[in-house]
Design a protein around this motif. Structure first.
Motif, PDB file in Angstrom:
ATOM      1  N   TRP A 175       0.749  -1.088   0.070  1.00  0.00           N
ATOM      2  CA  TRP A 175      -0.099  -0.082  -0.047  1.00  0.00           C
ATOM      3  C   TRP A 175       0.885   1.383  -0.017  1.00  0.00           C
ATOM      4  O   TRP A 175       1.952   1.249   0.699  1.00  0.00           O
ATOM      5  N   PRO A 176       0.623   2.282  -0.617  1.00  0.00           N
ATOM      6  CA  PRO A 176      -0.739   2.669  -1.099  1.00  0.00           C
ATOM      7  C   PRO A 176      -1.085   2.095  -2.488  1.00  0.00           C
ATOM      8  O   PRO A 176      -2.071   2.385  -3.076  1.00  0.00           O
ATOM      9  N   PHE A 177      -0.056   1.746  -3.380  1.00  0.00           N
ATOM     10  CA  PHE A 177      -0.167   1.040  -4.685  1.00  0.00           C
ATOM     11  C   PHE A 177       0.135  -0.140  -4.768  1.00  0.00           C
ATOM     12  O   PHE A 177       1.313  -0.471  -4.670  1.00  0.00           O
ATOM     13  N   PRO A 178      -1.140  -0.932  -5.060  1.00  0.00           N
ATOM     14  CA  PRO A 178      -0.706  -2.345  -5.093  1.00  0.00           C
ATOM     15  C   PRO A 178       0.188  -2.527  -6.288  1.00  0.00           C
ATOM     16  O   PRO A 178       0.489  -2.005  -7.215  1.00  0.00           O
ATOM     17  N   PRO A 179       0.758  -3.906  -6.492  1.00  0.00           N
ATOM     18  CA  PRO A 179       2.067  -4.244  -7.522  1.00  0.00           C
ATOM     19  C   PRO A 179       1.387  -3.975  -9.033  1.00  0.00           C
ATOM     20  O   PRO A 179       2.139  -3.443  -9.720  1.00  0.00           O
ATOM     21  N   MET A 180       0.193  -4.371  -9.460  1.00  0.00           N
ATOM     22  CA  MET A 180      -0.289  -4.382 -10.588  1.00  0.00           C
ATOM     23  C   MET A 180      -0.262  -2.608 -11.135  1.00  0.00           C
ATOM     24  O   MET A 180      -0.228  -2.363 -12.056  1.00  0.00           O
ATOM     25  N   GLU A 181      -0.830  -1.834 -10.037  1.00  0.00           N
ATOM     26  CA  GLU A 181      -0.535  -0.745 -10.255  1.00  0.00           C
ATOM     27  C   GLU A 181       0.737   0.282 -10.571  1.00  0.00           C
ATOM     28  O   GLU A 181       1.022   1.093 -11.407  1.00  0.00           O
ATOM     29  N   VAL A 182       1.868  -0.658  -9.927  1.00  0.00           N
ATOM     30  CA  VAL A 182       2.992   0.102  -9.896  1.00  0.00           C
ATOM     31  C   VAL A 182       3.713  -0.381 -11.443  1.00  0.00           C
ATOM     32  O   VAL A 182       4.393   0.342 -11.965  1.00  0.00           O
ATOM     33  N   GLU A 202       7.917  13.442 -23.439  1.00  0.00           N
ATOM     34  CA  GLU A 202       8.183  14.790 -22.860  1.00  0.00           C
ATOM     35  C   GLU A 202       9.166  15.361 -22.375  1.00  0.00           C
ATOM     36  O   GLU A 202      10.153  14.733 -22.346  1.00  0.00           O
ATOM     37  N   PRO A 203       9.621  16.687 -22.384  1.00  0.00           N
ATOM     38  CA  PRO A 203      10.884  17.116 -22.089  1.00  0.00           C
ATOM     39  C   PRO A 203      11.056  17.204 -20.647  1.00  0.00           C
ATOM     40  O   PRO A 203      10.410  16.559 -19.822  1.00  0.00           O
ATOM     41  N   ARG A 204      12.407  17.571 -20.250  1.00  0.00           N
ATOM     42  CA  ARG A 204      12.745  17.225 -18.992  1.00  0.00           C
ATOM     43  C   ARG A 204      11.938  18.017 -17.719  1.00  0.00           C
ATOM     44  O   ARG A 204      11.697  17.578 -16.949  1.00  0.00           O
ATOM     45  N   ARG A 205      11.562  19.376 -18.192  1.00  0.00           N
ATOM     46  CA  ARG A 205      10.603  19.912 -17.143  1.00  0.00           C
ATOM     47  C   ARG A 205       9.547  19.381 -16.938  1.00  0.00           C
ATOM     48  O   ARG A 205       8.851  19.277 -15.856  1.00  0.00           O
ATOM     49  N   THR A 206       8.941  18.671 -17.747  1.00  0.00           N
ATOM     50  CA  THR A 206       7.658  17.960 -17.699  1.00  0.00           C
ATOM     51  C   THR A 206       7.983  16.846 -16.948  1.00  0.00           C
ATOM     52  O   THR A 206       7.068  16.406 -15.880  1.00  0.00           O
ATOM     53  N   LEU A 207       8.921  15.920 -17.088  1.00  0.00           N
ATOM     54  CA  LEU A 207       9.497  14.789 -16.449  1.00  0.00           C
ATOM     55  C   LEU A 207       9.678  15.019 -14.864  1.00  0.00           C
ATOM     56  O   LEU A 207       9.146  14.302 -14.016  1.00  0.00           O
ATOM     57  N   LEU A 208      10.246  16.201 -14.668  1.00  0.00           N
ATOM     58  CA  LEU A 208      10.595  16.263 -13.359  1.00  0.00           C
ATOM     59  C   LEU A 208       9.339  16.863 -12.661  1.00  0.00           C
ATOM     60  O   LEU A 208       9.222  16.354 -11.434  1.00  0.00           O
ATOM     61  N   ALA A 209       8.164  17.536 -13.339  1.00  0.00           N
ATOM     62  CA  ALA A 209       6.995  17.843 -12.680  1.00  0.00           C
ATOM     63  C   ALA A 209       6.059  16.790 -12.252  1.00  0.00           C
ATOM     64  O   ALA A 209       5.554  16.513 -10.978  1.00  0.00           O
ATOM     65  N   VAL A 210       6.165  15.626 -13.241  1.00  0.00           N
ATOM     66  CA  VAL A 210       5.581  14.326 -13.190  1.00  0.00           C
ATOM     67  C   VAL A 210       6.138  13.804 -11.854  1.00  0.00           C
ATOM     68  O   VAL A 210       5.319  13.112 -11.023  1.00  0.00           O
ATOM     69  N   TRP A 211       7.778  13.749 -11.899  1.00  0.00           N
ATOM     70  CA  TRP A 211       8.117  12.960 -10.441  1.00  0.00           C
ATOM     71  C   TRP A 211       7.853  13.650  -9.235  1.00  0.00           C
ATOM     72  O   TRP A 211       7.615  12.892  -8.199  1.00  0.00           O
ATOM     73  N   LEU A 212       7.988  15.136  -9.433  1.00  0.00           N
ATOM     74  CA  LEU A 212       7.517  15.547  -7.978  1.00  0.00           C
ATOM     75  C   LEU A 212       5.934  15.531  -7.491  1.00  0.00           C
ATOM     76  O   LEU A 212       5.828  15.015  -6.601  1.00  0.00           O
ATOM     77  N   ALA A 213       5.134  15.332  -8.653  1.00  0.00           N
ATOM     78  CA  ALA A 213       3.785  15.085  -8.184  1.00  0.00           C
ATOM     79  C   ALA A 213       3.508  13.607  -7.619  1.00  0.00           C
ATOM     80  O   ALA A 213       3.021  13.517  -6.965  1.00  0.00           O
ATOM     81  N   THR A 214       4.320  12.660  -8.246  1.00  0.00           N
ATOM     82  CA  THR A 214       4.210  11.233  -7.795  1.00  0.00           C
ATOM     83  C   THR A 214       4.896  11.206  -6.705  1.00  0.00           C
ATOM     84  O   THR A 214       4.106  10.605  -5.732  1.00  0.00           O
ATOM     85  N   ALA A 215       5.981  11.804  -6.178  1.00  0.00           N
ATOM     86  CA  ALA A 215       6.675  11.744  -4.873  1.00  0.00           C
ATOM     87  C   ALA A 215       5.746  12.332  -3.961  1.00  0.00           C
ATOM     88  O   ALA A 215       5.703  11.784  -2.701  1.00  0.00           O
ATOM     89  N   GLY A 216       5.279  13.656  -4.232  1.00  0.00           N
ATOM     90  CA  GLY A 216       4.509  14.337  -3.376  1.00  0.00           C
ATOM     91  C   GLY A 216       3.200  13.384  -2.583  1.00  0.00           C
ATOM     92  O   GLY A 216       2.727  13.315  -1.622  1.00  0.00           O
ATOM     93  N   ALA A 217       2.504  12.956  -3.860  1.00  0.00           N
ATOM     94  CA  ALA A 217       1.547  12.004  -3.172  1.00  0.00           C
ATOM     95  C   ALA A 217       1.647  10.895  -2.513  1.00  0.00           C
ATOM     96  O   ALA A 217       0.846  10.417  -1.744  1.00  0.00           O
ATOM     97  N   ASN A 218       2.919  10.338  -3.125  1.00  0.00           N
ATOM     98  CA  ASN A 218       3.346   8.997  -2.323  1.00  0.00           C
ATOM     99  C   ASN A 218       3.623   9.518  -0.947  1.00  0.00           C
ATOM    100  O   ASN A 218       3.278   8.425  -0.065  1.00  0.00           O
ATOM    101  N   VAL A 219       4.295  10.332  -0.600  1.00  0.00           N
ATOM    102  CA  VAL A 219       4.771  10.699   0.666  1.00  0.00           C
ATOM    103  C   VAL A 219       3.614  11.116   1.487  1.00  0.00           C
ATOM    104  O   VAL A 219       3.414  10.674   2.525  1.00  0.00           O
TER     105      VAL A 219
END
Length: 416
Positions: A102-109, A123-140
């Motif tokens: 949890w919070p994300f089961p294996p099939m979701e990962v 996507e360009p680097r700026r978009t990739l960084l924003a995606v990763w920050l959004a993922t990390a923020g939600a995950n944390v």
């Protein structure tokens, strides 16, 4: 977060040369969607104890957008990211075993990592960084409300998603670098070809200037100065020298125009008005002075410049061939306009006696080829060939209306 690409979206790897590589993203997306959809429903209901309806809705919103990711990975990410966060919150409403992820089961990962790889490829680097920050923020943020307490397993999506984003971005940048290198090599090859062409044109111009123009200048000077160097020249001989000088000066003028075209990189044509129908009479007079009896039927019709120039060059080459190969042969030159056609006819009889020696050595045979090229450029027809009595005929039909083209039967030429 928007893509920097302004061009219409294309499928991932659509520019690959091999077909199986172009189809690979579609195949992987289809496999993931088909495999994860039932797996997600089964795991959420059987292992986590989630309601079947909610599990089915989450499975569709988490797996189906993977097909969209082949063309629009960022749009697919919006849907999948929201569905994954919603699924994590939905799991807080049920009691599931602590061993389950949890919070994300294996099939979701698995699905999210594949989506991150697609994002990295597009996507360009700026978009990739924003995606990763959004993922990390939600995950944390979700780890802090974990039903069984925070743990390192809860950050698995952030780590694997970041790796996939970096890997996809690296592959994309490597491809872009190779593409730019290939384009630069193509440009460099084109520049080398262009430079080679310019060097060849310059070499030809130098040769023409040093050889042909020099000799023509000598002929002009000798012809013009003959009256002063030689005493008591008969009037007809003096007139002949005057004609030779005039012809040589005209040839030098055309040579200078040709050299200007060869030396000027931006030249799109010759640099002075070109001869037309009105100048054919001068060709005939020069040929008569060379000892060839010529009957000339002129034409004063208004024709396009290209048609007039082609007619002039055809007569010029035909009369030059008569002087070279049939000196003294009776010749007829006729130019006539009939409706939308201009007919050019040059017919010569056999020479009075075979020439003792050829006037020129090493004839290139390019004259008739040049005639055909000029006629073809204006959309006309050319008919050349020997006559039964030993003479030769050149007959051309040129369309006065530039919209006309070849294909209509050539008018029957006049007999010699």
């Amino acid at each position: 977060m928007t893509s920097l690409e302004n061009e219409p979206p294309r499928a991932l790897l659509a520019g690959a040369s091999r077909r199986w590589v172009r189809l690979l993203p579609w195949g992987l997306a289809l496999v993931l969607s088909v495999a994860l959809l039932p797996t997600t429903i089964q795991v959420l209901t059987a292992d986590y104890g989630l309601d079947a309806g909610i599990a089915s809705a989450l499975a569709v919103t988490q797996a189906a957008p993977l097909l969209l990711a082949v063309v629009h990975p960022l749009r697919a990410w919006y849907v999948v990211f929201a569905a994954d966060v919603a699924g994590a919150l939905a799991l807080l409403t049920v009691d599931f075993a602590e061993r389950l992820l949890w919070p994300f089961p294996p099939m979701e990962v698995v699905g999210y990592v594949g989506l991150c790889l697609a994002l990295g490829l597009r996507e360009p680097r700026r978009t990739l960084l924003a995606v990763w920050l959004a993922t990390a923020g939600a995950n944390v943020g979700l780890v802090f409300v974990a039903p069984h307490g925070p743990g390192s397993k809860g950050l698995l999506l952030t780590i694997l998603g970041g790796v996939a984003l970096v890997l996809g971005g690296a592959l994309r940048e490597r491809y872009e670098a190779q593409r730019r290198l290939a384009e630069q090599e193509t440009i460099s090859e084109a520049e080398r070809d262009r430079r080679t062409l310019l060097e060849e044109r310059a070499r030809i111009a130098r040769e023409l200037h040093d050889v042909v123009a020099h000799h023509m200048s000598v002929v002009t000077v000798q012809a013009d100065s003959a009256a002063y160097r030689l005493d008591r020249l008969p009037p007809d001989v003096q007139e002949e020298f005057t004609s030779i000088g005039a012809t040589a000066r005209e040839s030098l003028g055309e040579m200078r125009r040709l050299l200007g075209v060869l030396r000027n990189e931006e030249a799109r044509g010759e640099l002075a008005p070109q001869p037309g129908l009105s100048r054919i009479g001068q060709l005939v007079e020069a040929t008569v002075r060379a000892g060839v009896p010529v009957e000339f039927a002129p034409c004063d019709a208004e024709v396009p410049e290209a048609v007039g120039l082609s007619a002039y060059r055809i007569v010029q080459e035909a009369l030059a061939n008569v002087v070279r190969h049939a000196p003294g042969a009776a010749t007829q030159v006729a130019v006539s306009a009939d409706g939308d056609q201009l007919t050019v006819l040059v017919v010569n009889a056999p020479p009075p006696e075979p020439p003792a020696a050829p006037l020129e050595v090493g004839d290139t045979g390019h004259g008739l080829v040049g005639m055909r090229e000029r006629v073809r450029l204006v959309g006309g027809d050319l008919d050349t060939g020997p006559l039964p009595d030993g003479g030769f005929r050149v007959a051309a039909r040129l369309p006065i209306d530039e919209r006309d083209g070849p294909g209509r039967p050539l008018l029957h030429p006049l007999p010699p």
